[in-house]
Design an enzyme around this catalytic site. Sequence first.
Site, PDB file in Angstrom:
ATOM      1  CE  LYS A 176      26.874 -44.953 -23.289  1.00 29.25           C
ATOM      2  NZ  LYS A 176      27.225 -46.079 -22.412  1.00 29.25           N
ATOM      3  CD  GLU A 251      14.828 -38.063 -14.297  1.00 30.60           C
ATOM      4  OE1 GLU A 251      15.035 -37.578 -13.188  1.00 30.60           O
ATOM      5  OE2 GLU A 251      13.843 -37.823 -15.002  1.00 30.60           O
ATOM      6  CB  CYS A 285      18.256 -40.167  -9.415  1.00 28.85           C
ATOM      7  SG  CYS A 285      16.928 -40.883 -10.358  1.00 28.85           S
ATOM      8  CD  GLU A 383      22.929 -38.196  -7.082  1.00 30.48           C
ATOM      9  OE1 GLU A 383      23.728 -37.812  -7.962  1.00 30.48           O
ATOM     10  OE2 GLU A 383      21.826 -38.687  -7.346  1.00 30.48           O
TER      11      GLU A 383
HETATM   12  P1  ADP Z   1      27.348 -42.663 -13.072  1.00 27.99           P
HETATM   13  O1  ADP Z   1      28.359 -41.672 -12.575  1.00 27.99           O
HETATM   14  O2  ADP Z   1      26.214 -42.874 -12.161  1.00 27.99           O
HETATM   15  O3  ADP Z   1      27.914 -43.930 -13.623  1.00 27.99           O
HETATM   16  P2  ADP Z   1      27.193 -41.439 -15.640  1.00 27.99           P
HETATM   17  O4  ADP Z   1      26.528 -40.145 -15.874  1.00 27.99           O
HETATM   18  O5  ADP Z   1      28.672 -41.491 -15.712  1.00 27.99           O
HETATM   19  O6  ADP Z   1      26.627 -41.946 -14.263  1.00 27.99           O
HETATM   20  O7  ADP Z   1      26.642 -42.555 -16.627  1.00 27.99           O
HETATM   21  C1  ADP Z   1      25.337 -42.593 -17.146  1.00 27.99           C
HETATM   22  C2  ADP Z   1      25.425 -42.996 -18.608  1.00 27.99           C
HETATM   23  O8  ADP Z   1      26.166 -41.984 -19.295  1.00 27.99           O
HETATM   24  C3  ADP Z   1      26.154 -44.298 -18.886  1.00 27.99           C
HETATM   25  O9  ADP Z   1      25.531 -44.954 -19.963  1.00 27.99           O
HETATM   26  C4  ADP Z   1      27.542 -43.840 -19.286  1.00 27.99           C
HETATM   27  O10 ADP Z   1      28.221 -44.761 -20.095  1.00 27.99           O
HETATM   28  C5  ADP Z   1      27.195 -42.588 -20.061  1.00 27.99           C
HETATM   29  N1  ADP Z   1      28.298 -41.638 -20.212  1.00 27.99           N
HETATM   30  C6  ADP Z   1      29.320 -41.382 -19.373  1.00 27.99           C
HETATM   31  N2  ADP Z   1      30.134 -40.426 -19.875  1.00 27.99           N
HETATM   32  C7  ADP Z   1      29.600 -40.060 -21.072  1.00 27.99           C
HETATM   33  C8  ADP Z   1      29.957 -39.121 -22.086  1.00 27.99           C
HETATM   34  N3  ADP Z   1      31.036 -38.339 -21.969  1.00 27.99           N
HETATM   35  N4  ADP Z   1      29.166 -39.022 -23.178  1.00 27.99           N
HETATM   36  C9  ADP Z   1      28.075 -39.785 -23.309  1.00 27.99           C
HETATM   37  N5  ADP Z   1      27.680 -40.690 -22.395  1.00 27.99           N
HETATM   38  C10 ADP Z   1      28.428 -40.835 -21.288  1.00 27.99           C
END
Ligand code: ADP
Length: 483
Positions: A176, A251, A285, A383
Amino acid sequence: MLVDTVKGMYINGEWVQAESGSMLEVFNPATREKITEIPSGGKKEADEAIRSANAAFESWSELTARERSNYLYKAYHLMLERKEKLASILTEEQGKPLKEARGEIEFAASFLLWYAEEANRVYGEMIPSSKKNKRLWVVPKPIGVVAAITPWNFPAAMITRKVGPALAAGCPVVLKPAEQTPLSAIEIVKIFEEVGLPKGVLNLVVGDPVEIGKEIMDSSDVRLVTFTGSTEVGKLLMEGSAQTVKKLALELGGHAPLLVFEDADLDLAVDQAIASKYRNCGQTCICTNRLYVHSDVKDQFLEKLEAKVRELRIGNGSDETVDIGPLIDDSGLNKVKDQVEDAVSKGAELMTGGKQWDGPGGYFFEPTILANVTDDMKIMSQETFGPVVPIQTFDRDEEAIAAANNTNYGLASFLFTNNLNRAIKVMEKLDYGIIGINDVFPGTAEAPFGGIKESGLGKEGGHEGIKEYLEMKYVSLAVSDKL
Ligand code: ADP
């Protein structure tokens, strides 16, 4: 249009549309223009992808390691052949300058090569038994279905860094990618399709992260979630994993300090600080988030740094002469603006930059240097993920070490010194999973990358990286005395 819009999600060896009919729009962050739209899935597609991966598990894991590694070698070569196309797509949806995008594709491919090789080196163990009639051994086995959730800042490399070791170990994958950058993911999955990967071994689901994430976390068939992203979402996944006692490899965020000692090669430190801070517009990161310079060399260092930062060219990453592209989206831009406003309102000195730049209409922010920064400013603890470097001074090594360690993050830290003894002593005291000494580019396929504290769990890369995807089966055999 570089991208084939017909492709949607890839489940059980077929490209499929979303059952709901919903579409995900993908934008170019340099212009805010829509690039394309692709099918956007949810619960149903996630469920099908998990089923398909689960069905493929047995046959994939029963191939020989050499057979699995051959798919990875082929994918590695095809990825390099497609470098220009993949780099252009990456720049279009993510914004980083083309030269960096090409570097990312090479980096991404390097994980396929490394894990093609590592697939053949998954060794077990024989244990000398304390009992005469026992034979004990440890057999590594693939953990099962892996869900790989990847971020937008490295839309290609963060995929291969997970998919490479998973496939090598014998695990099928549900991938995903981030909703901002699904096009690179589609192109990578096409490569695996073209090298003939058996159906179900790699599945791609794009769409609502919460809905897809929940389906992944609730499934008892998914045995490992490997995630790169924010610490906030990492913590949610930890909570979600409890119900099915899933393994997690995380990570997460970082807040890297960069220390410049008075004996450092200042020209090297300046060039490397710029590379670390402004690469990918500050959206990595392990980017330097705080810079500490010894007060004896502060003026010299700042003068050199400012002169070089002023020369950086900002613009659309597709222009070969550009050094800094846009931020990913509005929320990224607003966070950077907020941190700069907060710092300036609390007395930071703006040496250069500090403003949004409209350019071709994207989410640009000027490369910025903030001096006289104090610990109460948001930028010293949050960050940043943007092109802003806050600078403080120090006088004693202990002071620099304490300041560097004063964070809940523990991903990467950097130090610049020409004193070998100091390099070793300071390195030993830094609470970080990754330490760069006179080097801000520690990431490479053959080394274990990963943070401590709230920066994550587990390692990616190196021979350690494949262990996340394995379970150790312990076998005890009783033998009789008779021949
Ligand atoms: P950023 O804030 O840098 O966009 P995220 O942690 O939100 O980082 O996103 C990293 C990944 O996690 C993306 O693929 C995003 O779609 C996914 N993601 C965000 N929220 C969720 C969630 N509740 N469950 C699973 N995956 C998620």
